[in-house]
Scaffold this active site. Structure first.
Site, PDB file in Angstrom:
ATOM      1  CG  HIS A  98     133.169 112.489  54.990  1.00  8.42           C
ATOM      2  ND1 HIS A  98     132.744 113.425  55.892  1.00  8.42           N
ATOM      3  CD2 HIS A  98     133.037 113.041  53.762  1.00  8.42           C
ATOM      4  CE1 HIS A  98     132.348 114.499  55.227  1.00  8.42           C
ATOM      5  NE2 HIS A  98     132.521 114.311  53.943  1.00  8.42           N
ATOM      6  CG  ASP A 107     134.956 112.871  45.972  1.00 11.89           C
ATOM      7  OD1 ASP A 107     134.196 113.509  45.223  1.00 11.89           O
ATOM      8  OD2 ASP A 107     135.570 113.383  46.915  1.00 11.89           O
TER       9      ASP A 107
END
Ligand code: CMC
Length: 429
Positions: free
Chosen positions: A307, A364
């Site tokens: 991320h 996700d």
């Protein structure tokens, strides 16, 4: 500590004010940089640049903290509903009972699509990706509400547009699914709240009413809440950028949906499940895929890891992993993909390549396991992300207007030819 930074260019030093957020983070305000120093700043991917002032979402990537309007995500996901979360993000405060019931009532009232819009679906190929249909249909809403597409709408008009969008996005999503499986579209029911109504439009048929397990409703509600906002991510920044030219909210959100579709952003949830299926089909050999992801010559990445902002475990992923466990247990499903995901995560967290780069599972990674258990097809996963993210996009678009932000217009470092002169085609070599 000085409240300014000094930048020296060509021996000349200039001072720039330091601005501080309520979180204590400090930014150098470089407005006037070009004027004072003759230079622009360069920050590819905006990794070091605050693009706006915002009071919607607080994110501490090092500590793994996420808060909506100051409320910890764990409390909201546990105790709130998606409609209440949307109200909070958009209006800045938790609603009172009458405010919440009015909000819910409006979502039901405005859920159904204009009959003319439904005919658009007939023209799409049934193999078309649902995200393509979603972005086009959301933008098409502008054509049906010309009174809501003014450059500078009133507060009341913005409120109505937001309600139309929140109410209709799940109907459009369900229609894209029905289109791909060739079933008739279902109307929303007046007696169902937001998540149940979506599930009804997805899975009921004219002859059979779908009655979801409470664990399904609870898992879906949690996922939508956890996706509801994430400050200046790629799609939200896109919504703000498009909105900064005074484009209407429908068009700005449609652009955000396109940005979300990419596999490095929201599209990763579809890619995670496809990757887990591939590993499963390949005999469950997680090591092979970890090695592939570490190979600098191979563009393959472990989807669902890493991320830009979180350099610690994504707090949303922790929550979702638990929800996935609970849901599968409640439904009595044994999914080998969950086992592969857990094995992959365990190995990745111990691997020095991922440790050095601070790559942890993101939002996700486990969400697809939940969607799959609910019966949502893989190519609809990013559509689910879009439904969840909509309140955040709306809140940011409104904030941009309220803050009277300038049109987004970055500069560039030009790397092309300086000047060339036109050569007629018959004289070119
Ligand atoms: N697998 C393998 N290596 C990775 C991964 C990954 N998933 N993510 C980053 N790296 C490596 C990358 O190759 C680079 O290595 P090196 O320093 O040797 O060149 C280093 O880690 C830093 O990566 P980056 O691309 O510079 O980092 P970024 O902040 O620009 O990208 C990211 C963040 C999310 C795009 C990236 O981690 C990624 O591609 N992850 C996989 C896709 C994914 O799961 N996206 C969903 C993000 S969460 C949902 C949301 O969008 O909000």
């Amino acid at each position: 500590m000085p409240d300014y930074a000094k930048i020296t260019v060509d021996g000349q030093t200039h001072e720039f004010p330091i601005v501080q957020g309520t979180d204590g983070n400090r930014s150098i305000d470089i407005s006037g940089l070009k004027e004072k120093t003759g230079c622009w700043s360069y920050d590819q991917g905006f990794a070091n640049t605050a693009s706006c002032r915002s009071s919607i979402t607080y994110l501490d990537g090092d500590q793994g903290i996420l808060r909506y309007r100051g409320y910890p995500i764990e409390e909201i996901a546990d105790k709130s509903t998606f409609v209440e979360t949307a109200y909070l993000l958009i209006n800045g405060q938790l609603p009172t009972k009458p405010q919440l019931s009015e909000y819910s009532r409006l979502f039901t009232k405005h859920a159904n699509l204009h009959e003319g819009m439904k005919s658009f679906f007939l023209g799409y190929p049934s193999t078309g990706h649902p995200m393509a249909m979603l972005s086009a249909m959301v933008c098409a809403l502008s054509a049906y509400y010309p009174e809501l597409v003014k450059p500078n709408p009133t507060q009341e008009e913005i409120k109505i547009t937001a309600i139309e969008l929140l109410a209709k996005i799940r109907t459009i999503a369900a229609c894209t699914y029905k289109k791909t499986i060739g079933e008739p579209f279902m109307y929303a029911r007046a007696d169902l709240e937001y998540v149940n109504n979506f599930l009804h439009m997805m899975f009921s048929t004219p002859t059979q009413e779908y009655s979801p397990d409470p664990a399904v409703v609870s898992a879906l509600k949690t996922l939508l809440i956890l996706h509801a906002d994430h400050e200046q991510n790629c799609s939200t920044s896109t919504v703000r950028m498009v909105g900064s030219s005074w484009s209407n909210l429908f068009a700005s959100v449609s652009a955000g949906i396109c940005a979300l579709w990419g596999p490095l952003h929201g599209g990763a949830n579809q890619k995670v499940l496809e990757m887990l299926e591939q590993i499963h089909a390949d005999g469950g050999n997680t090591d092979k895929y970890i090695e592939k992801a570490k190979d600098p010559a191979n563009p393959f990445r472990l989807m669902g890891f890493g991320h830009r902002v979180y350099k610690n475990y994504d707090p949303r992923a922790k929550f979702i992993k638990k929800k996935a466990d609970d849901l599968l247990n409640a439904l009595g499903i044994h999914d080998p993909l969950l086992e592969i995901a857990v094995k992959l995560e365990e190995k990745v967290l111990k691997d020095s390549y991922f440790q050095e780069r601070k790559l942890y599972p993101n939002v996700d990674f486990y969400s697809g396991i939940i969607y799959k258990a609910i019966g949502i097809p893989t190519d609809m996963f990013t559509v689910m992300f879009a439904i969840g993210r909509l309140p955040g996009w709306i809140a940011h678009w409104i904030e941009l207007k309220e803050n009277k932000d300038k049109i987004g217009r970055p500069r560039q470092i030009y790397t092309g030819e300086m000047v060339r002169h036109y050569v007629p085609i018959d004289q070119r070599k």
